[in-house]
Design an enzyme around this catalytic site. Sequence first.
Site, PDB file in Angstrom:
ATOM      1  N   ASP A 179       0.672  -1.202  -0.152  1.00  0.00           N
ATOM      2  CA  ASP A 179      -0.025   0.077   0.071  1.00  0.00           C
ATOM      3  C   ASP A 179       1.030   1.170   0.008  1.00  0.00           C
ATOM      4  O   ASP A 179       1.593   1.507   0.834  1.00  0.00           O
ATOM      5  CB  ASP A 179      -0.855  -0.071   1.148  1.00  0.00           C
ATOM      6  N   LYS A 204      -5.701  10.754  -1.578  1.00  0.00           N
ATOM      7  CA  LYS A 204      -4.499  11.138  -0.830  1.00  0.00           C
ATOM      8  C   LYS A 204      -3.609  11.915  -1.746  1.00  0.00           C
ATOM      9  O   LYS A 204      -4.122  12.831  -2.330  1.00  0.00           O
ATOM     10  CB  LYS A 204      -3.904  10.272   0.081  1.00  0.00           C
TER      11      LYS A 204
HETATM   12  O1  P1T Z   1     -10.313   6.307   1.901  1.00  0.00           O
HETATM   13  P1  P1T Z   1     -10.045   5.268   0.724  1.00  0.00           P
HETATM   14  O2  P1T Z   1      -9.728   5.832  -0.286  1.00  0.00           O
HETATM   15  O3  P1T Z   1     -11.004   4.128   0.636  1.00  0.00           O
HETATM   16  O4  P1T Z   1      -8.470   4.538   1.331  1.00  0.00           O
HETATM   17  C1  P1T Z   1      -8.229   3.769   2.392  1.00  0.00           C
HETATM   18  C2  P1T Z   1      -6.861   3.675   2.683  1.00  0.00           C
HETATM   19  C3  P1T Z   1      -6.196   2.903   2.171  1.00  0.00           C
HETATM   20  N1  P1T Z   1      -4.784   2.885   2.682  1.00  0.00           N
HETATM   21  C4  P1T Z   1      -4.457   3.598   3.215  1.00  0.00           C
HETATM   22  C5  P1T Z   1      -2.902   3.532   3.724  1.00  0.00           C
HETATM   23  C6  P1T Z   1      -5.129   4.704   3.834  1.00  0.00           C
HETATM   24  O5  P1T Z   1      -4.460   5.588   4.833  1.00  0.00           O
HETATM   25  C7  P1T Z   1      -6.433   4.821   3.518  1.00  0.00           C
HETATM   26  C8  P1T Z   1      -7.298   5.783   3.994  1.00  0.00           C
HETATM   27  N2  P1T Z   1      -6.727   6.468   5.045  1.00  0.00           N
HETATM   28  C9  P1T Z   1      -7.420   7.577   5.833  1.00  0.00           C
HETATM   29  C10 P1T Z   1      -8.677   8.070   5.367  1.00  0.00           C
HETATM   30  C11 P1T Z   1      -6.720   8.350   6.951  1.00  0.00           C
HETATM   31  O6  P1T Z   1      -6.905   9.337   7.380  1.00  0.00           O
HETATM   32  O7  P1T Z   1      -5.844   7.744   7.471  1.00  0.00           O
END
Ligand code: P1T
Length: 386
Positions: A179, A204
């Site tokens: 990831d 992000k």
């Molecule tokens: O929120 P989404 O686009 O579904 O992504 C999930 C996700 C997957 N992997 C990592 C490392 C992440 O940080 C996240 C989502 N994280 C947040 C919303 C957060 O504030 O950490």
Amino acid sequence: MPANLPDRDLGFETRAIHAGQPPDPTTGSVIPPVYLTSTYAQEQVGLTKGFEYSRTGNPTRTMLEENIASLEGGAHGLAFASGMAAITTLLLTLKPSDHIVLGDDVYGGTYRLLDRTLRQYGIAFTLADMTRPDAVEAAITPETKMLWAETPTNPLMKVLDIGMLAERAEAHGAHLVVDNTFASPYIQRPLEHGAHIVVHSATKYLGGHSDVVLGLLVTNDDAVQQHVAFNQNSVGAVPGPLDCFLVLRGIKTLAVRMREHSANAQQVAEYLEAHPAVERVYFPGLASDPGYEVARRQMRLPGGMLSFTIRGGEDAARRFVSCTRLFTLAESLGGVESLIEHPGAMTHASLAGSSIEIGADLIRLSVGIESADDLLQDLDEAFSAI
Ligand code: P1T
């Protein structure tokens, strides 16, 4: 790559702007149109121009999929409705009794998916400190099909050695999934270090402006691509074309943004490390950080995320996150604006009761690209106010 681009290896910044998105051949429009359509005309039954229905494929989505594949150095890219949709669709390639080794510090949503949703379908997992080869080996079973590595981890910023994990995965006939959300492909390209699959919350840094939710996956493995693409269509957790456009637009400035995020985060980390109210700073750009050496080998820059523990425990942490004014108290990360949050009560609340321990005195910052002086002053004022 569009046919009119030079036929040689192009730099990251060039590919970020051009890969997968040639000017529109019909009108010359420099920015390709956003294909807001759910379906496509067929001249005869089955005679299409490559698209039938937008759950299966959409030209704007294809542009994004080609772009992210180029940036990660992979053969295939796939886009999903969210990071969690990408992760879920990938994990649905597993079968009952398959097993995953998961880092002992991951995004709360990834843990929740495995613990609360996929467990009931017979997919098992073991948490391990994936910085330690012996801990990874001990967690692997004959059923292990995936090693799942976030690096840097969310929220403790552990840096996992991708090359080491890829070797372990190969030795056991498993896939290494990375990831890469916190680093982004500008800073780290896991496939170059032997990872088999990369996933992203493009919500992000790739989107970069906190205005879209989207997920991405990249692989060089044709069999993985075919299986996940089948699931993508079968499950249907796909992004709309406008969301794909927003991420394509965000990616054009990824390199310049990541350089600014990293420089600002470095200043904030050094400021916090010297502050008497701070117990510990977690940031791989500090020479004192346990991940510093591995980060130098596999990351171009330390990135814009950091966490720290504050003296005074949970009360102090909760007060502090309400006192900043430029750092907005909010979940998520990776946008141009700075955010602050309390992982124990917010992004990682679903870990409560698990063996993953996120201290109540931990604060996470997503350092934006505002003026560094303003950010430091904001933190200074918050320390004075609590
Ligand atoms: O929120 P989404 O686009 O579904 O992504 C999930 C996700 C997957 N992997 C990592 C490392 C992440 O940080 C996240 C989502 N994280 C947040 C919303 C957060 O504030 O950490």
